[in-house]
Structure formats: structure tokens, C-alpha cells
Design a protein around this motif. Structure first.
Motif, PDB file in Angstrom:
ATOM      1  N   ARG A  10       0.897  -1.432   0.072  1.00 42.45           N
ATOM      2  CA  ARG A  10      -0.173   0.176  -0.018  1.00 42.45           C
ATOM      3  C   ARG A  10       0.961   1.285  -0.123  1.00 42.45           C
ATOM      4  NH1 ARG A  10      -5.189  -1.086   1.813  1.00 42.45           N
ATOM      5  NH2 ARG A  10      -5.814   1.112   0.923  1.00 42.45           N
ATOM      6  N   VAL A  12       1.453   4.663   1.158  1.00 39.71           N
ATOM      7  CA  VAL A  12       0.752   5.425   2.062  1.00 39.71           C
ATOM      8  C   VAL A  12       1.776   6.337   2.869  1.00 39.71           C
ATOM      9  CG1 VAL A  12      -1.006   3.872   2.762  1.00 39.71           C
ATOM     10  CG2 VAL A  12       1.218   3.855   3.584  1.00 39.71           C
ATOM     11  N   THR A  14       4.706   9.383   3.202  1.00 46.20           N
ATOM     12  CA  THR A  14       5.186  10.415   2.525  1.00 46.20           C
ATOM     13  C   THR A  14       6.711  10.370   2.544  1.00 46.20           C
ATOM     14  OG1 THR A  14       5.044  11.445   4.915  1.00 46.20           O
ATOM     15  CG2 THR A  14       3.469  11.699   3.152  1.00 46.20           C
ATOM     16  N   ILE A  17       9.072  10.556   5.675  1.00 48.43           N
ATOM     17  CA  ILE A  17       9.322   9.536   6.390  1.00 48.43           C
ATOM     18  C   ILE A  17       9.931   8.285   5.823  1.00 48.43           C
ATOM     19  CG2 ILE A  17       8.171   7.459   7.404  1.00 48.43           C
ATOM     20  CD1 ILE A  17       5.757   9.730   8.192  1.00 48.43           C
ATOM     21  N   LYS A  49       3.554   9.148  -2.659  1.00 47.06           N
ATOM     22  CA  LYS A  49       3.385   8.225  -1.500  1.00 47.06           C
ATOM     23  C   LYS A  49       3.966   6.742  -1.918  1.00 47.06           C
ATOM     24  CE  LYS A  49      -1.366   8.600  -2.199  1.00 47.06           C
ATOM     25  NZ  LYS A  49      -2.547   8.213  -1.877  1.00 47.06           N
TER      26      LYS A  49
ATOM     27  N   THR B  14       0.972   9.435   7.982  1.00 49.92           N
ATOM     28  CA  THR B  14       0.528  10.760   8.442  1.00 49.92           C
ATOM     29  C   THR B  14      -1.078  10.679   8.467  1.00 49.92           C
ATOM     30  OG1 THR B  14       0.578  11.466   6.053  1.00 49.92           O
ATOM     31  CG2 THR B  14       2.393  11.792   7.728  1.00 49.92           C
ATOM     32  N   ILE B  17      -3.218  10.849   5.334  1.00 52.03           N
ATOM     33  CA  ILE B  17      -3.448   9.500   4.660  1.00 52.03           C
ATOM     34  C   ILE B  17      -4.590   8.660   5.380  1.00 52.03           C
ATOM     35  CG2 ILE B  17      -2.312   7.310   3.867  1.00 52.03           C
ATOM     36  CD1 ILE B  17      -0.101   9.523   2.869  1.00 52.03           C
ATOM     37  N   GLU B  20      -8.091   9.144   4.855  1.00 50.38           N
ATOM     38  CA  GLU B  20      -8.438   8.731   3.412  1.00 50.38           C
ATOM     39  C   GLU B  20      -8.894   7.301   3.783  1.00 50.38           C
ATOM     40  OE1 GLU B  20      -5.573   9.355   0.511  1.00 50.38           O
ATOM     41  OE2 GLU B  20      -5.519  11.486   0.474  1.00 50.38           O
ATOM     42  N   LEU B  21      -7.806   6.761   4.320  1.00 48.46           N
ATOM     43  CA  LEU B  21      -7.779   5.095   4.517  1.00 48.46           C
ATOM     44  C   LEU B  21      -8.871   4.754   5.499  1.00 48.46           C
ATOM     45  CD1 LEU B  21      -5.734   4.709   2.984  1.00 48.46           C
ATOM     46  CD2 LEU B  21      -3.948   4.035   5.024  1.00 48.46           C
TER      47      LEU B  21
END
Lengths: 106, 106
Positions: A10, A12, A14, A17, A49, B14, B17, B20-21
Motif C-alpha cells: 500500500r 501510504v 510520505t 518518512i 506516496k 500521516t 492519509i 483517506e484510509l
DNA sequence: CGTGTAAGGAATTCTGACACG
DNA sequence: CGTGTAAGGAATTCTGACACG
């Protein structure tokens, strides 16, 4: 109660990170994308992402770079590896579907 | 070549996200933290970071909320569940260590 | 109690470019 | 070729507060 479970794939995470996770600068991470080594997704507003798989790939890339391997070479190796995969992959399709969820053509 | 593999538990997502998830607003997500239902980590500058486990938990919380369950009740249930875990958990310690990596006391 | 929203500020990310080597 | 950096702007996130119910 199952959800999806493909945490590894997935997208997810950024870039900041990812930078911490890999030890690479954001500049480097963006450059490797420019060189077609990683393919992050984008948020609606354009933010990159990444997945855990991408993070691991970037760590491998970092190692190769430390060994002096050029991005072009790394890319060639990746393309070769992908071709080999195709030769033995058909049997694994079920597993891949399970991993990424049902997507019935489209 | 192994890395860590505990994708589910790494706090790297973060709040945008996570929103959204889960389909929850950032306001809701922060509120559930205030009510001690989720425990994100923080970046050096204070940004919240969640794991996939947190995301699943938040989805469960959303379901409970839709059923009218108050955050206080949800919290009590979580505490109860945690106590039960302790009763049958000792045997699983090795698995947990494998999951979170070696941390030799400290 | 649970959630929306406007407010002000700080941190994040983005792109294109110049620099160096 | 690979990476650093300053530039300017847009999007993200944070906190504390007022609102409503």
C-alpha cells in the motif's frame, strides 16, 4: 474482519518518512524516481506516496550506489530481474490476486 | 535481506492519509486520541504517525460509533480485551519479540 | 459528548534551476 | 552523473477555541 492485509504494497508513506526510514535525502529519492527506479503514487495535490516495498527497494538502491553502481546499471538489473520473473510467474497469479485484491479486468 | 517485516506495526502514516484510509475526518481521529483510543507516535516536530494496525483499529472504532457506542464504552471494551490478552499471552512472548525486534530490556 | 469550523502559525512537499564535479 | 541548496509557492498539520446539540 480481513480488510486487505497487503500492508507491504500500500502506498501510504510520505517522502519525509521514507527519507528517515532509508537514510536517503529527499533529493536522492526524487532523483531515483526521475531515473525510473521507484514509482510512488501521488496524492490528489501531487504529494508522493510510497509503500514499504518501495522503502526496501530504496535501501537496496542505496547499497548499490555505495558500491559505485550507477543508476542506469541498477535500472538495467531491475529490468532483467523482471523478465526472469515473467518466465516463472504464471503459476503465481492467484497469489498476486490475493495480495492486491480482486480487480476483475477493467 | 530480512529487514524487520513488521509492516503492520510501524508508525509511518500521516493523519491525512489515515483520514483517506478510514473515511474519518482528521478532527475525529484527533479526538479519538484525546479519548485514549489510539496512540500515534510523533515526529520530531510534532506530526502524528500511525501504523496500519492503528488504521484498522480506527475502522473498528468508526463502526462502533455508527452503532451508537460512546468513546468511553469503546475504551472500556479495549481495556477489558487487553486484560484477557494478558491471561493467555505469556506463551506468545517469543512471537511478539520477533514482531517488534529485539529490545533487550532498557 | 462528538464533531465542524475559522484562525494563525509552523513544518512539509513540490518544481525548476544553478552549482560542482 | 548524482546530489546539495536556495527560491517561491502550495498543501499539510498542529493547537486552542467557539459553536451546536
Amino acid at each position: 474482519m480481513a480488510e486487505q492485509a497487503s500492508y507491504k504494497y500500500r502506498k501510504v508513506i510520505t517522502i519525509g518518512i521514507v527519507s528517515e526510514l532509508t537514510g536517503l535525502s529527499e533529493r536522492q529519492i526524487r532523483y531515483y524516481e526521475e531515473r525510473k527506479l521507484v514509482f510512488p503514487e501521488r496524492s490528489v495535490t501531487g504529494n508522493r506516496k510510497y509503500s514499504f516495498e518501495d522503502v526496501e527497494l530504496l535501501i537496496d538502491i542505496a547499497t548499490k550506489r555505495e558500491e559505485g553502481v550507477q543508476t542506469y546499471e541498477i535500472r538495467q538489473d531491475m529490468i532483467r530481474a523482471k523478465k526472469k520473473q515473467k518466465l516463472r510467474s504464471p503459476l503465481l497469479r492467484g497469489e498476486i490476486n490475493a495480495r492486491f485484491g480482486i480487480q476483475k479486468d477493467r
